[in-house]
Scaffold this motif. Structure first.
Motif, mmCIF file in Angstrom:
data_model
loop_
_atom_site.group_PDB
_atom_site.id
_atom_site.type_symbol
_atom_site.label_atom_id
_atom_site.label_comp_id
_atom_site.label_asym_id
_atom_site.label_seq_id
_atom_site.Cartn_x
_atom_site.Cartn_y
_atom_site.Cartn_z
ATOM 1 N N LYS A 107 0.802 -1.221 0.000
ATOM 2 C CA LYS A 107 0.000 0.000 0.000
ATOM 3 C C LYS A 107 0.837 1.274 0.000
ATOM 4 C CE LYS A 107 -3.707 -0.345 -0.178
ATOM 5 N NZ LYS A 107 -4.528 -0.669 -1.373
ATOM 6 N N LEU A 108 1.840 1.355 0.852
ATOM 7 C CA LEU A 108 2.589 2.605 0.953
ATOM 8 C C LEU A 108 3.495 2.860 -0.253
ATOM 9 C CD1 LEU A 108 3.365 2.917 4.767
ATOM 10 C CD2 LEU A 108 1.447 3.826 3.429
ATOM 11 N N PRO A 109 4.202 1.858 -0.794
ATOM 12 C CA PRO A 109 4.945 2.131 -2.025
ATOM 13 C C PRO A 109 4.052 2.596 -3.167
ATOM 14 C CG PRO A 109 5.737 0.112 -1.005
ATOM 15 C CD PRO A 109 4.510 0.525 -0.244
ATOM 16 N N GLN A 110 2.876 2.014 -3.283
ATOM 17 C CA GLN A 110 1.922 2.402 -4.319
ATOM 18 C C GLN A 110 1.450 3.838 -4.103
ATOM 19 O OE1 GLN A 110 -1.663 0.037 -4.208
ATOM 20 N NE2 GLN A 110 -2.167 0.452 -6.346
ATOM 21 N N LEU A 111 1.077 4.170 -2.882
ATOM 22 C CA LEU A 111 0.627 5.518 -2.556
ATOM 23 C C LEU A 111 1.755 6.529 -2.725
ATOM 24 C CD1 LEU A 111 -1.440 7.517 -1.309
ATOM 25 C CD2 LEU A 111 -0.598 6.810 0.946
ATOM 26 N N ASP A 112 2.941 6.186 -2.254
ATOM 27 C CA ASP A 112 4.086 7.099 -2.289
ATOM 28 C C ASP A 112 4.414 7.522 -3.717
ATOM 29 O OD1 ASP A 112 6.277 8.485 -1.059
ATOM 30 O OD2 ASP A 112 7.612 6.883 -1.740
ATOM 31 N N ARG A 113 4.474 6.568 -4.608
ATOM 32 C CA ARG A 113 4.839 6.857 -5.990
ATOM 33 C C ARG A 113 3.807 7.755 -6.664
ATOM 34 N NH1 ARG A 113 8.096 4.662 -9.940
ATOM 35 N NH2 ARG A 113 8.847 3.070 -8.501
ATOM 36 N N ALA A 114 2.543 7.380 -6.591
ATOM 37 C CA ALA A 114 1.504 8.108 -7.325
ATOM 38 C C ALA A 114 1.230 9.482 -6.731
ATOM 39 C CB ALA A 114 0.221 7.280 -7.358
ATOM 40 N N MET A 115 1.119 9.561 -5.413
ATOM 41 C CA MET A 115 0.780 10.833 -4.770
ATOM 42 C C MET A 115 1.900 11.857 -4.966
ATOM 43 S SD MET A 115 -0.424 11.355 -0.817
ATOM 44 C CE MET A 115 -0.995 12.944 -0.182
ATOM 45 N N SER A 116 3.143 11.422 -4.841
ATOM 46 C CA SER A 116 4.264 12.346 -5.015
ATOM 47 C C SER A 116 4.347 12.848 -6.448
ATOM 48 C CB SER A 116 5.581 11.679 -4.616
ATOM 49 O OG SER A 116 5.872 10.550 -5.436
ATOM 50 N N ALA A 117 4.129 11.957 -7.425
ATOM 51 C CA ALA A 117 4.175 12.368 -8.825
ATOM 52 C C ALA A 117 3.070 13.362 -9.145
ATOM 53 C CB ALA A 117 4.064 11.138 -9.735
ATOM 54 N N LEU A 118 1.894 13.133 -8.583
ATOM 55 C CA LEU A 118 0.768 14.037 -8.825
ATOM 56 C C LEU A 118 1.059 15.434 -8.283
ATOM 57 C CD1 LEU A 118 -2.178 14.607 -9.658
ATOM 58 C CD2 LEU A 118 -2.879 13.729 -7.417
ATOM 59 N N VAL A 119 1.490 15.518 -7.035
ATOM 60 C CA VAL A 119 1.755 16.831 -6.433
ATOM 61 C C VAL A 119 2.895 17.534 -7.161
ATOM 62 C CG1 VAL A 119 2.456 18.020 -4.331
ATOM 63 C CG2 VAL A 119 0.881 16.087 -4.186
ATOM 64 N N GLU A 120 3.940 16.790 -7.506
ATOM 65 C CA GLU A 120 5.074 17.374 -8.214
ATOM 66 C C GLU A 120 4.658 17.924 -9.575
ATOM 67 O OE1 GLU A 120 9.662 16.134 -9.290
ATOM 68 O OE2 GLU A 120 8.115 14.590 -9.400
ATOM 69 N N ASP A 121 3.878 17.152 -10.313
ATOM 70 C CA ASP A 121 3.430 17.602 -11.637
ATOM 71 C C ASP A 121 2.537 18.832 -11.543
ATOM 72 O OD1 ASP A 121 4.832 15.800 -13.100
ATOM 73 O OD2 ASP A 121 3.099 14.801 -13.991
ATOM 74 N N LEU A 122 1.615 18.827 -10.592
ATOM 75 C CA LEU A 122 0.726 19.978 -10.435
ATOM 76 C C LEU A 122 1.524 21.243 -10.125
ATOM 77 C CD1 LEU A 122 -2.210 18.401 -8.368
ATOM 78 C CD2 LEU A 122 -2.274 19.081 -10.777
ATOM 79 N N GLU A 123 2.542 21.103 -9.278
ATOM 80 C CA GLU A 123 3.359 22.271 -8.948
ATOM 81 C C GLU A 123 4.157 22.742 -10.158
ATOM 82 O OE1 GLU A 123 6.344 23.748 -5.418
ATOM 83 O OE2 GLU A 123 6.540 21.676 -6.116
ATOM 84 N N GLN A 124 4.794 21.819 -10.867
ATOM 85 C CA GLN A 124 5.631 22.200 -11.997
ATOM 86 C C GLN A 124 4.823 22.805 -13.139
ATOM 87 O OE1 GLN A 124 7.929 18.718 -13.055
ATOM 88 N NE2 GLN A 124 9.364 18.985 -11.359
ATOM 89 N N ARG A 125 3.583 22.421 -13.273
ATOM 90 C CA ARG A 125 2.734 22.921 -14.347
ATOM 91 C C ARG A 125 1.926 24.151 -13.945
ATOM 92 N NH1 ARG A 125 1.410 18.470 -18.304
ATOM 93 N NH2 ARG A 125 3.076 16.941 -17.998
ATOM 94 N N GLY A 126 2.178 24.661 -12.752
ATOM 95 C CA GLY A 126 1.483 25.857 -12.304
ATOM 96 C C GLY A 126 0.038 25.635 -11.934
ATOM 97 N N LEU A 127 -0.330 24.396 -11.635
ATOM 98 C CA LEU A 127 -1.718 24.063 -11.330
ATOM 99 C C LEU A 127 -1.997 23.936 -9.839
ATOM 100 C CD1 LEU A 127 -2.197 21.328 -14.078
ATOM 101 C CD2 LEU A 127 -3.279 23.585 -14.074
ATOM 102 N N LEU A 128 -0.958 23.691 -9.048
ATOM 103 C CA LEU A 128 -1.188 23.410 -7.633
ATOM 104 C C LEU A 128 -1.768 24.603 -6.899
ATOM 105 C CD1 LEU A 128 -0.917 21.215 -5.485
ATOM 106 C CD2 LEU A 128 1.368 22.099 -4.971
#
Length: 414
Positions: free
Chosen positions: A290-311
């Motif tokens: 559960k945690l490796p799955q959550l860690d990978r997806a959640m971190s990528a989502l937040v990182e992408d939103l920030e880099q794309r100016g969406l966060l």
């Protein structure tokens, strides 16, 4: 008008319309315009009740603490060692560690955390997604895809707001059941025109509100079927490196799809990650799955939103229906616990990097000001620019205040 009635009725015209009842009201948006300070929210729903004492509020050294160790983050808190990638994004997220609720039953807790209201046999309340979509629709004057999309699982319904605000359910790869028409454009338009004429005539003759709503869904379905904006659902168009970064599992691809939908202007997306009802072997399941799955997806989502100016305009909400017991049971598991647990929020003007509230040394009680579902929802609405003075009228003519009159968590807003 029941769901079964509508689906049976539509089946005579085309299989495509079996998806219409989950359409949730076609809002409209220009994708480029939607990237310019239009608010959205993504809920990461952890169905089953995650053990937040092992993820966001560890108790190392306590008899209740479990085997995991805390690690430092880019925010002013520590989290679980099995979440190293999310730890690098915690300056964008805050943990509310003093959630204290009463609903420790799965169904009741799910309803309460999605709506801000305890279940009531006399009224069905609208969920987060329906409320946010309803309130943000004015920002999307030209969008043709649904305002509320749920990925990988069901969500709470629209309640008294009506079927136009129902969640539009898709799989993690963006697949929409029964949407393929296999008809050339002219023939589809003629069929829709004929059906719409029948529907309009019936509604006019009977002055029947369900029939009128029925007709609205038909038009929204047609808009959906013919819209080029449906490209947002085609997550397979992302490059392999990006898909791998999110994780090639259902939750990872669901988070990637959520990012695409927010980019296209969808105001509310819910991504489901179930399987948290860990009465047995809690820590083994967490560390290996559960945690490796959550860690990978959640971190990528937040990182992408920030880099794309969406966060800055997109709220992130991570939660389940409750937490789990500090006491570890005889099966190396944790049971249901609503008295003291954690949720995570960030984005859309909500301050990141904070740990708000605290529990006692063994995690059994909240020591600071307790917060409820209503307060979390009010805080998200504040971040999204939705007025907390908004009041809806239920079908039995009772006024219902948005977020059930919850109070904003002051530490999280400017």
């Amino acid at each position: 008008m029941s769901r079964r009635h509508f689906m049976n009725h539509m089946a005579g015209s085309s299989a495509a319309f079996s998806a219409a009842m989950t359409l949730g009201g076609a809002i409209q948006a220009n994708a480029e315009e939607m990237r310019k300070s239009h608010k959205s929210a993504i809920m990461l729903w952890m169905g089953g009740g995650p053990p937040t004492i092992d993820i966001w509020d560890l108790k190392p050294g306590a008899p209740t603490g479990g085997p995991f160790r805390p690690i430092s983050t880019t925010g002013d808190m520590q989290i679980c060692e099995h979440m190293p990638m999310v730890a690098k994004q915690m300056h964008n997220l805050s943990v509310v560690r003093s959630m204290s609720t009463r609903e420790a039953d799965h169904n009741r807790g799910r309803y309460y955390m999605h709506t801000g209201f305890v279940p009531n046999p006399n009224i069905e309340h609208p969920g987060y997604g329906s409320v946010v979509a309803h309130e943000l629709i004015s920002q999307r004057p030209q969008l043709e895809i649904p305002p509320f999309v749920t990925i990988g699982g069901a969500s709470s319904g629209p309640g008294f707001l009506g079927m136009a605000w129902s969640p539009f359910a898709v799989t993690s790869n963006g697949r929409i059941r029964n949407l393929s028409m296999n008809l050339e454009d002219g023939r589809l338009r003629r069929r829709m025109a004929a059906l719409q004429e029948i529907e309009s005539g019936f509604a006019t003759r009977t002055n029947d509100n369900p029939a009128t709503e029925h007709g609205k869904v038909l038009k929204k379905t047609f808009d959906l079927l013919t819209s080029s904006q449906m490209e947002a659902f085609r997550v397979e168009k992302e490059d392999e490196k990006t898909k791998e970064r999110y994780g090639n599992d259902g939750f990872g691809q669901g988070c990637l799809l959520a990012r695409r939908l927010v980019e296209a202007g969808v105001p509310f997306v819910e991504v489901d990650l179930g399987g948290w009802d860990l009465h047995n072997n809690t820590h083994q399941t967490l560390s290996t799955t559960k945690l490796p799955q959550l860690d990978r997806a959640m971190s990528a989502l937040v990182e992408d939103l920030e880099q794309r100016g969406l966060l800055q305009d997109t709220a992130i909400i991570w939660m389940g229906e409750f937490g789990r017991t500090p006491r570890i049971n005889q099966n190396a598991g944790r049971d249901h616990w609503a008295r003291a647990w954690s949720c995570v929020v960030g984005g859309a003007g909500i301050k990141g990097g904070l740990a708000v509230g605290q529990t006692n040394g063994d995690g059994t009680e909240v020591e600071s000001e307790p917060f409820r579902s209503e307060d979390l929802m009010a805080t998200v609405c504040e971040g999204l620019g939705i007025s907390l003075e908004t009041t809806f009228m239920s079908k039995n003519r009772r006024p219902m205040k948005i977020a059930n009159g919850g109070k904003v968590i002051s530490e999280l807003v400017a």
